[in-house]
Motif scaffolding. Structure first.
Motif, PDB file in Angstrom:
ATOM      1  N   LYS A 270       0.832  -1.202   0.000  1.00 57.72           N
ATOM      2  CA  LYS A 270       0.000   0.000   0.000  1.00 57.72           C
ATOM      3  C   LYS A 270       0.867   1.253   0.000  1.00 57.72           C
ATOM      4  N   GLN A 271       0.409   2.268  -0.735  1.00 52.85           N
ATOM      5  CA  GLN A 271       1.062   3.569  -0.852  1.00 52.85           C
ATOM      6  C   GLN A 271       2.513   3.471  -1.323  1.00 52.85           C
TER       7      GLN A 271
ATOM      8  N   GLN B 284      -9.145  -0.456  -4.747  1.00 57.83           N
ATOM      9  CA  GLN B 284      -7.796   0.107  -4.716  1.00 57.83           C
ATOM     10  C   GLN B 284      -7.358   0.482  -6.124  1.00 57.83           C
TER      11      GLN B 284
ATOM     12  N   ALA C 116       0.372   1.446  -6.012  1.00 57.53           N
ATOM     13  CA  ALA C 116      -0.824   1.227  -5.210  1.00 57.53           C
ATOM     14  C   ALA C 116      -1.154   2.612  -4.669  1.00 57.53           C
TER      15      ALA C 116
ATOM     16  N   ASN D 112      -9.487   5.858  -3.178  1.00 50.75           N
ATOM     17  CA  ASN D 112      -9.553   4.468  -2.710  1.00 50.75           C
ATOM     18  C   ASN D 112     -10.603   4.244  -1.627  1.00 50.75           C
TER      19      ASN D 112
ATOM     20  N   PHE E 139      -6.157   2.239   2.209  1.00 54.71           N
ATOM     21  CA  PHE E 139      -5.040   1.915   1.322  1.00 54.71           C
ATOM     22  C   PHE E 139      -4.772   0.422   1.374  1.00 54.71           C
ATOM     23  N   LYS E 140      -4.583  -0.167   0.192  1.00 53.42           N
ATOM     24  CA  LYS E 140      -4.376  -1.607   0.097  1.00 53.42           C
ATOM     25  C   LYS E 140      -3.305  -1.882  -0.958  1.00 53.42           C
TER      26      LYS E 140
END
Length: 192
Positions: free
Chosen positions: A6-7, A29, A172, A179, A183-184
């Protein structure tokens, strides 16, 4: 299967004829994707050319992603979600300052793209508008845009076929609104 936490982001090469499968493993996502010609990185994905030549702002199965030189870069072979965006730029530090009123550090797709693409000699100013996989941008009759939660469910995917040798940047996404507030990770796989 490769995992983009994530991120965060990733960058890699794929060859003409190979397929790229991008998967939303948990649902809702977004993944920002940019493309560069591996043999001449001044040639890159173009939202304007793609929207022109596909004559649609909703790019999905059966469409091509085009370059700034009017060449086909990717073909979308499969799209189980069917909703992607090619209007909005990758979220950046400025996005969070201007749109969210956040002056503190926040991860962004722009940073994740250019830091991962640096190994291919791609600089921040080289990053174009991304093809935002699974992103749900709505538009009203008066032209007003809104970013709604993605419609993608766990396991939804898009399969692209490379039309030339490519450098790919993939994220991501780090923007809350894109999203659904969480966050995923994003998964991806290169298929022959």
């Amino acid at each position: 299967m490769n995992i983009i936490e994530k991120q965060s982001g990733a960058a890699f090469k794929i060859q003409k004829g190979q397929r790229l499968k991008v998967v939303d493993p948990k649902g809702e996502q977004v993944s920002d994707m940019v493309l560069f010609n591996a043999k001449d990185k001044r040639e890159k994905i173009s939202s304007g050319k793609t929207l022109d030549f596909e004559e649609n702002i909703l790019i999905t199965k059966g469409d091509f992603l085009w370059s700034n030189r009017s060449n086909k870069m990717m073909e979308i072979l499969e799209d189980t979600n069917g909703r992607n965006d090619f209007l909005l730029a990758p979220c950046s530090p400025e996005t969070f300052k201007i749109m969210y009123g956040n002056n503190d550090y926040h991860p962004s797709c722009f940073e994740n793209l250019y830091t991962n693409l640096k190994k291919f000699d791609i600089e921040p100013d080289d990053i174009p508008t991304a093809f935002n996989i699974f992103m749900n941008v709505q538009f009203q009759p008066d032209g007003k845009l809104s970013v709604d939660p993605p419609l993608s469910k766990a396991g939804d995917y898009v399969i692209f076929k490379a039309q030339m040798d490519l450098v790919v940047g993939l994220t991501a996404c780090s923007a809350e609104d894109s999203n659904g507030g969480s966050f995923k990770p994003i998964h991806y796989e290169i298929l022959e």
